[in-house]
Enzyme design. Structure first.
Site, PDB file in Angstrom:
ATOM      1  CG  ASP A  95      -0.078   0.535   2.766  1.00 28.41           C
ATOM      2  OD1 ASP A  95      -0.830  -0.340   2.925  1.00 28.41           O
ATOM      3  OD2 ASP A  95       0.603   0.998   3.729  1.00 28.41           O
ATOM      4  CE  LYS A 160       2.144   4.053   5.334  1.00 25.71           C
ATOM      5  NZ  LYS A 160       2.398   3.289   4.384  1.00 25.71           N
ATOM      6  CE  LYS A 199       1.944   1.023   7.524  1.00 28.39           C
ATOM      7  NZ  LYS A 199       2.110   0.371   6.347  1.00 28.39           N
TER       8      LYS A 199
END
Length: 255
Positions: A95, A160, A199
């Site tokens: 991430d 995300k 996400k």
């Protein structure tokens, strides 16, 4: 018990173990909790990736970590080095926080080259890439749309919303954040290309919140409230006493 429903919810959750104050003992307990509920992954501090990888070996719970966290200000070479080290330590999900200042400056060449460099490192080491936008810092939808387009072009597996630590100073001097808003999630879902998933992170702390984003089409949720969410899922979808069964691999590991 609706086992399939509960599993589908658990496998949306990346159990977040990123708070600055978490001790090694708390990180260990967090990994055990992730195993108990058989979630998708733990998203753990970079230095603890080896520990998590050893603990979760042979299970369905993956190990992920963060790069350039939480502000995205590292150089490209450092982000790549962090990625390579994390992968060598056992992480299979990365991430990465974008360089937010470069996004706000519309320096899209830099932004794309940075994401591409980390994506290449991920590909070389068998990991997937999730790109964190930190939407609370992006005042216009156009920034988020452009990032979705770049991530699609680069081939990132996920976009995300947030780190969970992108606090904005209000007029009263206090800091707060919104995280994964419905508006931003719909925007991102509408502007990623085929094969790029979304996400949600930050602000979704309940089962109802998880069910809502699942219905929207969100594929993963970054959450620290995993236990509360999953215990509610067991109460609602099957177990009378509301307590989760022991995770599928817990007995063999002596938990």
């Amino acid at each position: 018990m609706n086992t399939a429903k509960i599993r589908s919810l658990a496998k949306m959750i990346d159990h977040s173990l990123l708070h600055p104050t978490l001790t090694d003992a708390e990180l260990l307990e967090g990994c055990k909790l992730a195993l108990k509920y058989d979630v998708a992954s733990v998203c753990i501090k970079p230095y603890a990736v080896k520990m998590a990888t050893e603990l979760l070996a042979g299970t369905d719970v993956l190990v992920g970590t963060v790069i350039g966290f939480p502000h995205g200000n590292s150089t490209v070479s450092i982000k790549v080095a962090e990625t390579v080290q994390a992968c060598k330590d056992g992480a299979v999900e990365i991430d990465m926080v974008v360089n937010i200042g470069k996004v706000l400056a519309n320096d899209w060449t830099y932004v794309q080259e940075e994401i591409q460099a980390v994506k290449t490192a991920c590909k070389q080491h068998g990991a997937i890439l999730k790109v964190i936008f930190e939407n609370d810092f992006l005042p216009e939808d156009s920034f988020k749309i452009k990032l979705c387009e770049i991530c699609t072009a680069v081939g990132a597996e996920f976009v995300k919303t947030s780190t969970g630590y992108g606090f904005v100073k209000g007029s009263d001097g206090k800091y707060s954040y919104e995280g994964a808003t419905e508006h931003d999630l719909r925007l991102m879902l509408d502007h990623v290309g085929p094969g790029v998933l979304v996400k949600a992170a930050g602000g979704v702390r309940t089962l109802d919140g998880l069910l809502k984003v699942q219905k929207m089409g969100v594929a993963r949720l970054g959450a620290s409230a995993t236990a509360a969410i999953m215990e509610d899922a067991y109460r609602r979808f099957g177990l009378v006493d509301g307590s989760a069964p022991t995770g599928p691999f817990a007995e063999s590991k002596g938990y």
